[in-house]
Scaffold this motif. Sequence first.
Motif, PDB file in Angstrom:
ATOM      1  N   ALA A  11      30.214 -17.809 -16.394  1.00  0.00           N
ATOM      2  CA  ALA A  11      31.327 -17.683 -17.218  1.00  0.00           C
ATOM      3  C   ALA A  11      32.461 -18.624 -17.249  1.00  0.00           C
ATOM      4  N   ARG A  12      32.983 -18.948 -15.711  1.00  0.00           N
ATOM      5  CA  ARG A  12      33.856 -19.765 -15.552  1.00  0.00           C
ATOM      6  C   ARG A  12      33.672 -21.296 -15.862  1.00  0.00           C
ATOM      7  N   GLN A  13      32.308 -21.436 -15.850  1.00  0.00           N
ATOM      8  CA  GLN A  13      31.884 -22.794 -16.051  1.00  0.00           C
ATOM      9  C   GLN A  13      31.581 -23.071 -17.512  1.00  0.00           C
ATOM     10  N   LEU A  14      32.075 -22.347 -18.398  1.00  0.00           N
ATOM     11  CA  LEU A  14      31.555 -22.188 -19.749  1.00  0.00           C
ATOM     12  C   LEU A  14      32.544 -23.521 -20.362  1.00  0.00           C
ATOM     13  N   VAL A  16      35.053 -25.110 -23.095  1.00  0.00           N
ATOM     14  CA  VAL A  16      35.227 -24.350 -24.316  1.00  0.00           C
ATOM     15  C   VAL A  16      34.948 -25.262 -25.127  1.00  0.00           C
ATOM     16  N   ASP A  17      34.855 -26.704 -25.482  1.00  0.00           N
ATOM     17  CA  ASP A  17      34.355 -27.470 -26.270  1.00  0.00           C
ATOM     18  C   ASP A  17      33.044 -26.910 -27.030  1.00  0.00           C
ATOM     19  N   ASP A  18      32.029 -26.509 -26.347  1.00  0.00           N
ATOM     20  CA  ASP A  18      30.782 -26.431 -26.547  1.00  0.00           C
ATOM     21  C   ASP A  18      30.767 -24.885 -27.275  1.00  0.00           C
ATOM     22  N   ALA A 177      39.533 -17.854 -26.174  1.00  0.00           N
ATOM     23  CA  ALA A 177      39.632 -16.382 -25.942  1.00  0.00           C
ATOM     24  C   ALA A 177      38.442 -15.926 -25.694  1.00  0.00           C
ATOM     25  N   LEU A 178      37.292 -16.478 -26.121  1.00  0.00           N
ATOM     26  CA  LEU A 178      36.093 -15.860 -25.909  1.00  0.00           C
ATOM     27  C   LEU A 178      35.360 -16.350 -24.367  1.00  0.00           C
TER      28      LEU A 178
END
Length: 224
Positions: A11-14, A16-18, A177-178
């Motif tokens: 989750a921490r590696q998600l 934001v641009d994607d 936020a997601l």
Amino acid sequence: MQSLEAELEEARQLAVDDLADAIESIGFECTRCGACCTGEAEDDHTATVFPEEVRELEASDSYDGDYDWRDVARPMPYGLSATDDGDLEGETFEWALQTDGCGDCAFYEEADDGTGACAAHDDRPLICRTYPFSVALAGTSQPMGEAVDEEGVVRAHECEGLGRDISRTDAEDLARALKERAVRELEEAIAVRDEYEPVDPAPGEIVIHDSEGAKRADGTPLED
């Protein structure tokens, strides 16, 4: 199956641009229909709220300190049983936003024209800020709806606002936020697991286990 710690790292590696790309690809604009803030049939509105979010709502300048824990949150009803008097008792995990007598979110307001509004809009919890989207990782809120991206990480719940134009800026704000919600849900799940100690509630008593330990329905620690 990955551990919660591994899911948290994911989750921490998600990116934001994607996430924003996925949101932008389907589009979204809130129509203020109120469907996500109101109960359905015999089911009351249920939205998870973290302990720190409860305190943020309690302390909000919008309410001049007039709210206490019970005004903001109620025990998550899942797993509780009904007494002969119709009250709930037992053990449960986490908190839900408080509801009114109609089963709608206590912060939901409806205008004369039928559009909805949130009395706590500026301080609303992450689950409200990110609806109708969710991230499908183990340990986060159970994903519902259809996958938006090819990997199936971003899900879109049923909502009449889907398919409407969204600016890149708004998509990125929603994506941030997601991601924050996914991280905090997993941090909460890990803390609940680590803090959990089974108890035997007295008849008519509710014990809520959250990331800070066991609590009474008014939010006070059980050990006090």
